[in-house]
Design an enzyme around this catalytic site. Structure first.
Site, PDB file in Angstrom:
ATOM      1  CG  HIS A  61      38.510  28.324  30.031  1.00  0.00           C
ATOM      2  ND1 HIS A  61      37.300  27.886  29.561  1.00  0.00           N
ATOM      3  CD2 HIS A  61      38.331  29.647  30.288  1.00  0.00           C
ATOM      4  CE1 HIS A  61      36.437  28.883  29.537  1.00  0.00           C
ATOM      5  NE2 HIS A  61      37.047  29.975  29.991  1.00  0.00           N
ATOM      6  CG  HIS A  63      38.925  34.697  31.212  1.00  0.00           C
ATOM      7  ND1 HIS A  63      38.244  35.032  30.066  1.00  0.00           N
ATOM      8  CD2 HIS A  63      38.355  33.530  31.647  1.00  0.00           C
ATOM      9  CE1 HIS A  63      37.299  34.130  29.823  1.00  0.00           C
ATOM     10  NE2 HIS A  63      37.352  33.197  30.773  1.00  0.00           N
ATOM     11  NE  ARG A  65      39.410  39.298  33.847  1.00  0.00           N
ATOM     12  CZ  ARG A  65      38.325  38.639  33.493  1.00  0.00           C
ATOM     13  NH1 ARG A  65      37.987  38.502  32.239  1.00  0.00           N
ATOM     14  NH2 ARG A  65      37.540  38.105  34.402  1.00  0.00           N
ATOM     15  CG  ASN A  95      36.352  36.872  27.625  1.00  0.00           C
ATOM     16  OD1 ASN A  95      37.470  36.371  27.781  1.00  0.00           O
ATOM     17  ND2 ASN A  95      35.458  36.907  28.600  1.00  0.00           N
ATOM     18  CG  HIS A 181      30.479  30.475  27.683  1.00  0.00           C
ATOM     19  ND1 HIS A 181      31.105  30.967  28.808  1.00  0.00           N
ATOM     20  CD2 HIS A 181      29.149  30.546  27.945  1.00  0.00           C
ATOM     21  CE1 HIS A 181      30.185  31.308  29.706  1.00  0.00           C
ATOM     22  NE2 HIS A 181      28.991  31.063  29.208  1.00  0.00           N
ATOM     23  CG  HIS A 228      32.829  26.928  31.415  1.00  0.00           C
ATOM     24  ND1 HIS A 228      31.688  26.954  30.667  1.00  0.00           N
ATOM     25  CD2 HIS A 228      33.446  28.098  31.155  1.00  0.00           C
ATOM     26  CE1 HIS A 228      31.619  28.077  29.999  1.00  0.00           C
ATOM     27  NE2 HIS A 228      32.686  28.792  30.278  1.00  0.00           N
ATOM     28  CG  ASP A 301      36.088  30.144  33.243  1.00  0.00           C
ATOM     29  OD1 ASP A 301      36.723  31.038  32.655  1.00  0.00           O
ATOM     30  OD2 ASP A 301      34.851  30.098  33.266  1.00  0.00           O
ATOM     31  CG  HIS A 305      35.730  39.785  37.878  1.00  0.00           C
ATOM     32  ND1 HIS A 305      35.619  40.514  36.706  1.00  0.00           N
ATOM     33  CD2 HIS A 305      35.230  38.549  37.592  1.00  0.00           C
ATOM     34  CE1 HIS A 305      35.072  39.758  35.768  1.00  0.00           C
ATOM     35  NE2 HIS A 305      34.833  38.557  36.274  1.00  0.00           N
TER      36      HIS A 305
HETATM   37  O1  DOR Z   1      32.338  33.506  35.119  1.00  0.00           O
HETATM   38  C1  DOR Z   1      32.819  33.803  34.046  1.00  0.00           C
HETATM   39  N1  DOR Z   1      33.710  34.805  33.915  1.00  0.00           N
HETATM   40  N2  DOR Z   1      32.414  33.137  32.967  1.00  0.00           N
HETATM   41  C2  DOR Z   1      32.794  33.506  31.742  1.00  0.00           C
HETATM   42  O2  DOR Z   1      32.436  32.837  30.816  1.00  0.00           O
HETATM   43  C3  DOR Z   1      33.596  34.713  31.528  1.00  0.00           C
HETATM   44  C4  DOR Z   1      34.419  34.995  32.688  1.00  0.00           C
HETATM   45  C5  DOR Z   1      35.073  36.353  32.666  1.00  0.00           C
HETATM   46  O3  DOR Z   1      35.731  36.663  31.661  1.00  0.00           O
HETATM   47  O4  DOR Z   1      34.989  37.075  33.665  1.00  0.00           O
HETATM   48 ZN    ZN Z   2      36.075  31.644  30.664  1.00  0.00          ZN
HETATM   49 ZN    ZN Z   3      33.004  30.716  29.499  1.00  0.00          ZN
END
Ligand code: DOR
Ligand code: ZN
Ligand code: ZN
Length: 438
Positions: A61, A63, A65, A95, A181, A228, A301, A305
């Site tokens: 899990h 991201h 980007r 996502n 989720h 999560h 997860d 950012h």
């Molecule tokens: O805290 C999170 N950030 N939870 C999520 O489900 C998405 C993720 C994100 O993509 O920033």
């Molecule tokens: Zn996530």
């Molecule tokens: Zn999530």
């Protein structure tokens, strides 16, 4: 025939116990685990005396980007973070910008990851508003379908029981897990205060969402994976419905080890979805992971950012925290403290995730498996976001003492990372996409 690489005299876990052994690698696979003195000749040798030789972690899990969000993270920085963190396989969430809802966008992402990877990278896809429009040509390249009930992936889709059933049916039909989720918060609702936010994304909301998917899972016998898990109540619901083949679950290190009360919430350092919960939930989740086998694996997860998106007020801040460089040190610290057994660690960081996604030949340090390995030092140090290879530097674990440090990371037989240095160029090592066994 000499082996390509010999990791000699390290500490290997044999039947749950530490034992001094050497590990041979040839043609990207583990050639054998040998008693000291019985090793074959080797072209290259790394002395691992006093160091742990473990399977690389598999983080299902993350991201990563890139593409339209390369200001937050790229495949290059994200997979460097993975390698430095002892994670040899990551599975990227859909996502992204663009969201992964069709073959063209998936192939764009794969092409990007191929050029910039340092570790193995697998992918998930989302499900379009009309589930029947799901592009089946994506199936050989994905490891699961993701339900993320918020924009941009599921913009405008309401999660009714009918929609949940369609998603569950689609994944069952293609024998692929549906990753959920769990959150029943109405998407249109904006939080005006911290307590609004916590109420909106409460444990009740997590449980409600999971209950809806569990009820439809029973109708189609599909495979549901709960992302999560953050609440003791959710863990209990999973325990009550436990069936390894059709219901699996993951927990993040931040939901295991941190609780909301430990933070001021003045800025977004500790803002994530689901939110941090209570110390009671921490205990229940650790029990679910280690005592009752309710939770199958640990996943970070990793949700990077920009600093300016995290250092504004809590309500304005983006939710998510980097995790690729902290999961292995945090989990192994618990092993060294005696709170988690070696068998459990290997199950929920390495072999368990591979099993959930049906990834063949990874996650175990034994002959014939892929040589995805991390060499770890038992060493005291403190987590510092500024030192991350990830572009995301704000971590709720800032300053936390840990006692395990990944030193060398090997991906399919190639030394990718060695004590702060990257020994290969991006795009040279690692499988993209990681595929499941059909
Ligand atoms: O805290 C999170 N950030 N939870 C999520 O489900 C998405 C993720 C994100 O993509 O920033
Ligand atoms: Zn996530
Ligand atoms: Zn999530």
């Amino acid at each position: 025939m000499p082996v390509d690489l010999l990791l000699s005299n390290g500490i290997v876990i044999v039947e749950g116990r530490e034992a001094v052994r050497s590990v041979g690698v040839s043609s990207g696979k583990i050639d054998g685990v040998y008693d000291v003195g019985s090793e074959p000749a080797a072209t290259e040798r790394i002395d691992c005396e006093g160091l742990y030789i473990l399977p690389g972690a598999i983080d299902i899990h993350v991201h990563l980007r890139d593409l339209g969000e390369s200001d937050k993270e790229t495949f290059e920085t994200g997979t460097r973070a993975a390698a430095a963190g002892g994670v040899t396989t990551v599975v990227d969430m859909p996502n992204s910008k663009p969201p992964i809802l069709g073959k063209e966008d998936l192939e764009g992402k794969i092409a990007c990851a191929e050029i910039d990877r340092y570790v193995n990278v697998g992918f998930y896809a989302g499900i379009p508003k009309k589930a029947a429009d799901f592009d089946k040509t994506m199936l050989p390249q994905i490891l699961g379908m993701k339900v993320y009930p918020h924009a941009p992936l599921d913009k405008g889709t309401r999660y009714t029981k009918k929609r949940a059933l369609e998603c569950m049916k689609l994944s069952a039909q293609h024998n692929i897990p549906l990753l959920l989720h769990p959150d029943a918060a109405p998407r249109t609702k904006k939080s005006k205060t911290l307590s609004d936010y916590l109420l909106l994304h409460s444990c009740e909301s997590e449980v409600k969402s999971l209950k809806m998917f569990l009820s439809v899972r029973d109708q189609v016998r599909g495979r549901l994976h709960v992302c999560h898990v953050s609440c003791g109540t959710t863990a209990r619901l999973i325990a009550e419905n436990r069936a390894e083949e059709t219901l699996t679950a993951e927990v993040t290190p931040h939901h295991l080890f941190l609780s909301g009360g430990g933070f001021t919430h003045k800025d977004g350092t500790a803002k994530m979805l689901p939110p941090l919960r209570s110390p009671y939930d921490n205990v229940a989740l650790l029990e679910g992971l280690t005592k009752t086998c309710t939770i199958d694996c640990v996943a970070s997860d990793h949700a990077p950012h920009r600093k300016d998106e995290k250092t504004v007020s809590f309500l304005e801040a983006e939710a998510g925290t980097p995790g690729l460089e902290t999961t292995v040190p945090l989990m192994l610290t618990e092993v060294f403290k005696g709170n988690i057994s070696w068998i459990d660690y290997l199950r929920f960081c390495c072999s368990g995730p591979a099993k959930i996604l049906n990834i063949h030949g990874k996650g175990v340090l034994t002959q014939g498996y892929d040589a995805d390995i991390v060499v770890v030092a038992k060493e005291e140090w403190k987590i510092r976001g500024a030192d991350f290879h990830s572009m995301a530097k704000v971590t709720p674990f800032e300053g936390r003492p840990v006692s395990a440090r990944p030193m060398i990371t090997i991906v399919e037989g190639n030394v990718v990372y060695d004590r702060g240095e990257f020994l290969v160029d991006p795009g040279m090592v690692g499988r993209v996409p990681v595929r499941k066994v059909w």
